[in-house]
Scaffold this motif. Structure first.
Motif, PDB file in Angstrom:
ATOM      1  N   GLU A 143      50.489  37.951  49.887  1.00  0.00           N
ATOM      2  CA  GLU A 143      50.505  39.010  48.881  1.00  0.00           C
ATOM      3  C   GLU A 143      50.117  38.469  47.510  1.00  0.00           C
ATOM      4  N   ILE A 144      50.675  37.305  47.172  1.00  0.00           N
ATOM      5  CA  ILE A 144      50.415  36.748  45.844  1.00  0.00           C
ATOM      6  C   ILE A 144      48.971  36.270  45.718  1.00  0.00           C
ATOM      7  N   TYR A 145      48.438  35.711  46.790  1.00  0.00           N
ATOM      8  CA  TYR A 145      47.070  35.198  46.734  1.00  0.00           C
ATOM      9  C   TYR A 145      46.047  36.332  46.757  1.00  0.00           C
ATOM     10  N   GLU A 146      46.235  37.265  47.665  1.00  0.00           N
ATOM     11  CA  GLU A 146      45.241  38.328  47.838  1.00  0.00           C
ATOM     12  C   GLU A 146      45.406  39.473  46.843  1.00  0.00           C
ATOM     13  N   PHE A 147      46.632  39.696  46.359  1.00  0.00           N
ATOM     14  CA  PHE A 147      46.894  40.828  45.470  1.00  0.00           C
ATOM     15  C   PHE A 147      47.665  40.384  44.229  1.00  0.00           C
ATOM     16  N   PRO A 148      47.103  39.473  43.419  1.00  0.00           N
ATOM     17  CA  PRO A 148      47.811  39.066  42.192  1.00  0.00           C
ATOM     18  C   PRO A 148      48.021  40.255  41.268  1.00  0.00           C
TER      19      PRO A 148
ATOM     20  N   ALA B 223      46.710  35.339  39.054  1.00  0.00           N
ATOM     21  CA  ALA B 223      45.392  35.117  39.650  1.00  0.00           C
ATOM     22  C   ALA B 223      44.864  33.735  39.311  1.00  0.00           C
ATOM     23  N   ASN B 224      45.077  33.298  38.076  1.00  0.00           N
ATOM     24  CA  ASN B 224      44.607  31.978  37.648  1.00  0.00           C
ATOM     25  C   ASN B 224      45.465  30.849  38.197  1.00  0.00           C
ATOM     26  N   PHE B 225      46.766  31.085  38.297  1.00  0.00           N
ATOM     27  CA  PHE B 225      47.685  30.015  38.682  1.00  0.00           C
ATOM     28  C   PHE B 225      47.623  29.722  40.171  1.00  0.00           C
ATOM     29  N   ILE B 226      47.453  30.753  40.976  1.00  0.00           N
ATOM     30  CA  ILE B 226      47.414  30.581  42.433  1.00  0.00           C
ATOM     31  C   ILE B 226      45.965  30.458  42.882  1.00  0.00           C
ATOM     32  N   GLY B 227      45.570  29.275  43.292  1.00  0.00           N
ATOM     33  CA  GLY B 227      44.214  29.069  43.781  1.00  0.00           C
ATOM     34  C   GLY B 227      43.187  29.129  42.662  1.00  0.00           C
ATOM     35  N   SER B 228      41.922  29.205  43.050  1.00  0.00           N
ATOM     36  CA  SER B 228      40.810  29.328  42.109  1.00  0.00           C
ATOM     37  C   SER B 228      40.336  30.777  42.102  1.00  0.00           C
ATOM     38  N   VAL B 229      39.835  31.208  40.959  1.00  0.00           N
ATOM     39  CA  VAL B 229      39.426  32.607  40.850  1.00  0.00           C
ATOM     40  C   VAL B 229      38.317  32.728  39.812  1.00  0.00           C
ATOM     41  N   ASN B 230      37.430  33.695  40.032  1.00  0.00           N
ATOM     42  CA  ASN B 230      36.434  34.086  39.032  1.00  0.00           C
ATOM     43  C   ASN B 230      36.903  35.385  38.397  1.00  0.00           C
ATOM     44  N   LEU B 231      36.945  35.431  37.082  1.00  0.00           N
ATOM     45  CA  LEU B 231      37.375  36.628  36.367  1.00  0.00           C
ATOM     46  C   LEU B 231      36.190  37.233  35.621  1.00  0.00           C
TER      47      LEU B 231
ATOM     48  N   ASP C   2      35.629  45.373  48.778  1.00  0.00           N
ATOM     49  CA  ASP C   2      37.047  45.033  48.822  1.00  0.00           C
ATOM     50  C   ASP C   2      37.273  43.547  48.562  1.00  0.00           C
ATOM     51  N   GLY C   3      36.268  42.844  48.056  1.00  0.00           N
ATOM     52  CA  GLY C   3      36.389  41.402  47.833  1.00  0.00           C
ATOM     53  C   GLY C   3      37.062  41.020  46.527  1.00  0.00           C
ATOM     54  N   GLY C   4      37.173  41.959  45.589  1.00  0.00           N
ATOM     55  CA  GLY C   4      37.791  41.659  44.304  1.00  0.00           C
ATOM     56  C   GLY C   4      39.057  42.466  44.077  1.00  0.00           C
ATOM     57  N   VAL C   5      39.833  42.025  43.095  1.00  0.00           N
ATOM     58  CA  VAL C   5      41.066  42.708  42.711  1.00  0.00           C
ATOM     59  C   VAL C   5      40.943  43.098  41.232  1.00  0.00           C
ATOM     60  N   VAL C   6      41.233  44.360  40.922  1.00  0.00           N
ATOM     61  CA  VAL C   6      41.152  44.849  39.559  1.00  0.00           C
ATOM     62  C   VAL C   6      42.493  44.647  38.866  1.00  0.00           C
ATOM     63  N   LEU C   7      42.472  43.930  37.748  1.00  0.00           N
ATOM     64  CA  LEU C   7      43.696  43.593  37.022  1.00  0.00           C
ATOM     65  C   LEU C   7      43.697  44.247  35.659  1.00  0.00           C
ATOM     66  N   ALA C   8      44.790  44.915  35.330  1.00  0.00           N
ATOM     67  CA  ALA C   8      44.897  45.574  34.040  1.00  0.00           C
ATOM     68  C   ALA C   8      45.513  44.674  32.977  1.00  0.00           C
ATOM     69  N   GLN C   9      46.085  43.566  33.388  1.00  0.00           N
ATOM     70  CA  GLN C   9      46.770  42.692  32.427  1.00  0.00           C
ATOM     71  C   GLN C   9      46.011  41.395  32.263  1.00  0.00           C
TER      72      GLN C   9
ATOM     73  N   MET D  74      44.091  55.096  42.962  1.00  0.00           N
ATOM     74  CA  MET D  74      45.324  54.468  43.465  1.00  0.00           C
ATOM     75  C   MET D  74      45.286  52.978  43.184  1.00  0.00           C
ATOM     76  N   PRO D  75      46.439  52.324  42.951  1.00  0.00           N
ATOM     77  CA  PRO D  75      46.457  50.903  42.653  1.00  0.00           C
ATOM     78  C   PRO D  75      46.106  50.074  43.873  1.00  0.00           C
ATOM     79  N   ASN D  76      45.646  48.861  43.596  1.00  0.00           N
ATOM     80  CA  ASN D  76      45.280  47.936  44.668  1.00  0.00           C
ATOM     81  C   ASN D  76      46.524  47.200  45.133  1.00  0.00           C
ATOM     82  N   VAL D  77      47.104  47.626  46.237  1.00  0.00           N
ATOM     83  CA  VAL D  77      48.354  47.057  46.720  1.00  0.00           C
ATOM     84  C   VAL D  77      48.197  46.639  48.166  1.00  0.00           C
TER      85      VAL D  77
END
Length: 394
Positions: free
Chosen positions: A253-258, A264-272, A387-394, A1-4
């Motif tokens: 929503e935008i910060y926790e679930f980009p 993810a890069n534009f809002i706050g800092s993030v490690n990819l 649950d600390g990371g978000v999986v991004l397909a794009q 299921m997607p991370n929503v």
């Protein structure tokens, strides 16, 4: 299921008129709510350049809505189309149910506040604020009453006789806001309204603006490139890039679930972390990640196929750091501290892990001398929960 994000309650509590401490309503989740602004498949081109590309969004009465993005993303062009200064190449804009296609700027139920404030230097504060009413033929008595009311709202009543050059930047900003509100528009458009203020004054003015918006109940649409400003002010944020909305949602929503790497890069800092899907079950997933030196564990299923490439986005504050192994965390690695940035309330650590990748970790400074706990070249363990990371397909 997607991370929503979890579903919102069907009947959110009413919004308090007491300012930032009040609970915000969420009319966009109510199918029966009537939008104040309807932007329908709007496209704007200048020659071969596409400034706004098929944008559709509803903005609701009393909402404080932010258009957020970098230079050239289309946010200001969209705001100018709302004001009537630009005409859409395609699509429609409706305000309070009325199609604005043939309505000139001066006849629209909107007002616009510019970054420059555009105050008349030869007029006093009260004359600047009352200018629009005088042009509309409002009587002197009514104008005086409404000017006094507007100045009291922005706490500028004692400065009524001063000229703009006798005011600070923050005071001029308040005068411009009073002038924008005095005609009681249905929608107030704000183009980078706090951009000319220094950081501390900008933060203070953001809270004042929230309180004022709650009191007057007018729909605000604000354009900003400042992510912190958008997160502080807005009920919802539309993150724009290259003329399109990349994501629309509440700040959380935008910060926790980009939805993608750009957000993810534009809002706050993030490690990819670049990874490929290895295990996908309904309640968990595992992704092979060379930079991680193993598998990243995720506490939910992923929409994709085995071997598909993803990015795992982990916010710096979600990562724990210790001199000892973090045995309670499924995702952990070792690294060396290469850089430390001390910011008072937090410290930022740049930790080099296998392959030369640097991971950004933020730690709150709970003790007065917390910056001495870790130092350059220390070997540390870092890790995060499933649950600390978000999986991004794009």
């Amino acid at each position: 299921m997607p991370n929503v994000p979890p579903a919102a309650t069907a009947n959110p509590p009413p919004r308090s008129l007491g300012g930032v401490s009040g609970q915000r309503v969420q009319p966009w989740r109510d199918p029966s709510a009537k939008p104040m602004i309807q932007i329908q498949e709007v496209r704007k081109t200048f020659g071969d350049f596409v400034a706004v590309d098929g944008v559709s969004v509803d903005i609701f009465p009393g909402e404080l809505f932010a258009l957020l993005g970098g230079s050239g993303c289309g946010k200001t062009t969209l705001l100018r189309m709302l004001a009537g200064f630009e005409i859409p190449t395609e699509g429609r804009i409706l305000i309070d149910g009325q199609d604005m296609s043939t309505v000139p700027p001066y006849a629209r139920p909107v007002n616009m506040m510019f970054q420059s404030y555009a105050l008349f230097p030869h007029m006093s504060v009260e004359q600047n604020v009352g200018f629009g009413l005088r042009m509309d033929g409002v009587s002197k008595a009514d104008t005086a009453n409404r000017v006094a009311e507007a100045l009291d709202l922005v706490q500028m009543g004692s400065f009524a006789k001063r000229r703009p050059h006798q005011l600070s930047g923050g005071q001029r900003q308040r005068v411009a806001l009073a002038r924008s509100l005095i005609k009681r528009p249905k929608v107030l458009l704000l183009d980078e309204p706090l951009g000319a203020l220094d950081k501390k004054l900008r933060e203070q003015t953001q809270l004042e603006l929230l309180n004022i918006q709650s009191k007057v109940g007018i729909t605000f649409v604000i354009v900003t490139h400042d992510q912190e400003e958008a997160m502080t002010l807005a009920d919802r944020i539309s993150v724009m890039d290259r003329g399109r909305i990349q994501q629309l949602g509440t700040p959380a929503e935008i910060y926790e679930f980009p939805k993608n790497r750009f957000v993810a890069n534009f809002i706050g800092s993030v490690n990819l972390f670049e990874a490929t899907l290895a295990v996908d079950e309904p309640d968990r997933a595992e992704l092979d990640c060379p930079d991680f030196g193993g598998r990243i564990h995720v506490g939910h299923g992923v929409t994709g196929t085995i071997g598909m490439e993803f990015s795992v986005a982990v916010r710096p504050e979600k990562i724990r750091m210790s001199r000892k192994p973090l045995v309670d965390l499924p995702n952990q690695m070792q690294g060396t501290i290469k850089q430390i940035v001390y910011l008072g309330d937090i410290s930022i650590y740049f930790i080099e892990v296998g392959g030369g990748k640097q991971v950004r970790v933020t730690q709150p400074n709970l003790d007065r001398w917390a910056e001495g706990e870790f130092t350059w070249e220390d070997r540390v363990h870092i890790g995060w929960a499933a649950d600390g990371g978000v999986v991004l397909a794009q």
